[in-house]
Design a protein around this motif. Structure first.
Motif, mmCIF file in Angstrom:
data_model
loop_
_atom_site.group_PDB
_atom_site.id
_atom_site.type_symbol
_atom_site.label_atom_id
_atom_site.label_comp_id
_atom_site.label_asym_id
_atom_site.label_seq_id
_atom_site.Cartn_x
_atom_site.Cartn_y
_atom_site.Cartn_z
ATOM 1 N N LYS A 38 10.275 5.473 1.544
ATOM 2 C CA LYS A 38 9.914 6.562 0.643
ATOM 3 C C LYS A 38 8.896 7.413 1.378
ATOM 4 C CE LYS A 38 7.980 7.445 -3.940
ATOM 5 N NZ LYS A 38 7.500 6.786 -5.171
ATOM 6 N N VAL A 72 6.267 10.769 1.204
ATOM 7 C CA VAL A 72 5.534 11.703 0.344
ATOM 8 C C VAL A 72 4.537 12.493 1.187
ATOM 9 C CG1 VAL A 72 5.739 10.236 -1.717
ATOM 10 C CG2 VAL A 72 3.715 10.068 -0.294
ATOM 11 N N GLY A 96 1.392 13.995 -3.102
ATOM 12 C CA GLY A 96 2.285 13.154 -3.887
ATOM 13 C C GLY A 96 3.713 13.654 -4.010
ATOM 14 N N HIS A 97 4.038 14.786 -3.382
ATOM 15 C CA HIS A 97 5.402 15.320 -3.417
ATOM 16 C C HIS A 97 6.343 14.377 -2.648
ATOM 17 C CE1 HIS A 97 8.856 17.945 -3.028
ATOM 18 N NE2 HIS A 97 8.770 17.839 -1.710
ATOM 19 N N VAL A 98 7.315 13.802 -3.359
ATOM 20 C CA VAL A 98 8.302 12.922 -2.723
ATOM 21 C C VAL A 98 9.354 13.804 -2.067
ATOM 22 C CG1 VAL A 98 10.032 11.124 -3.088
ATOM 23 C CG2 VAL A 98 7.927 11.122 -4.451
ATOM 24 N N ASP A 109 11.595 12.392 0.346
ATOM 25 C CA ASP A 109 12.739 11.550 0.685
ATOM 26 C C ASP A 109 12.493 10.146 0.148
ATOM 27 O OD1 ASP A 109 15.222 10.948 1.699
ATOM 28 O OD2 ASP A 109 14.702 11.260 3.797
ATOM 29 N N ASP A 110 13.534 9.537 -0.403
ATOM 30 C CA ASP A 110 13.372 8.215 -1.007
ATOM 31 C C ASP A 110 14.746 7.563 -1.128
ATOM 32 O OD1 ASP A 110 12.770 5.963 -2.521
ATOM 33 O OD2 ASP A 110 11.890 7.070 -4.182
ATOM 34 N N THR A 116 14.863 4.158 -1.892
ATOM 35 C CA THR A 116 14.570 2.846 -2.467
ATOM 36 C C THR A 116 15.344 2.551 -3.749
ATOM 37 O OG1 THR A 116 12.637 3.689 -3.668
ATOM 38 C CG2 THR A 116 12.253 2.806 -1.461
ATOM 39 N N LYS A 126 2.910 0.837 5.091
ATOM 40 C CA LYS A 126 2.655 2.219 4.717
ATOM 41 C C LYS A 126 2.090 2.871 5.970
ATOM 42 C CE LYS A 126 1.090 3.543 0.661
ATOM 43 N NZ LYS A 126 0.206 3.862 -0.494
ATOM 44 N N PHE A 143 4.668 7.383 4.582
ATOM 45 C CA PHE A 143 5.908 6.649 4.368
ATOM 46 C C PHE A 143 5.608 5.203 4.030
ATOM 47 C CE2 PHE A 143 7.472 9.922 7.335
ATOM 48 C CZ PHE A 143 8.653 10.294 6.741
#
Length: 132
Positions: free
Chosen positions: A55, A57, A61-63, A65-66, A68, A99, A124
């Motif tokens: 994941k 960000v 906090g903008h995601v 790509d993820d 999971t 992380k 990540f």
């Protein structure tokens, strides 16, 4: 131009604060790592294909790509990934979950990418599932 400079400074200051955390280590070139779970499998080399859950960000906090939630890991040829992943993954073992805090220069730098602003610090969470 001033807006870009302020954003770049904000991202650099974020990394400086993270670097002060007791459980975070610098593994080179400003790449910061926090071990979330330790594995015991093999470590990949640059020639390997790795299977990972991840994941990504930005510091706000903008995601961006993820994978999971999709139920299976994605596979990548290690040598084709961003520099930060090429540095971190060979130090991981299958089963590790880390992380990583990525300075812009080890991510997408001054270009940005697909909704990631230029000069962005990337965060990540990466779980190494398999090495092929």
């Amino acid at each position: 131009m001033a807006k870009v400079s302020q954003y770049k400074i904000k991202n650099e200051e974020f990394l400086q604060e993270v670097a002060k955390k007791e459980n975070v280590q610098n593994i080179g070139k400003g790449l910061l790592v926090e071990v979330l779970k330790e594995g015991s499998g093999v470590s990949p080399t640059s020639a390997n294909v790795v299977s990972v859950y991840y994941k990504g960000v930005t510091i706000d906090g903008h995601v961006f790509d993820d994978n999971t939630q999709q139920g299976y890991p994605d596979a990548f040829r290690l040598q084709e990934l961003i520099v930060a992943w090429q540095m971190a993954l060979p130090k991981m073992k299958v089963g590790d979950k880390w992380k990583i805090y990525v300075p812009a220069e080890l991510g997408y730098g001054s270009k940005g990418s697909n909704g990631i602003p230029r000069h962005s610090t990337l965060i990540f969470e990466i779980e190494l599932v398999n090495v092929n």
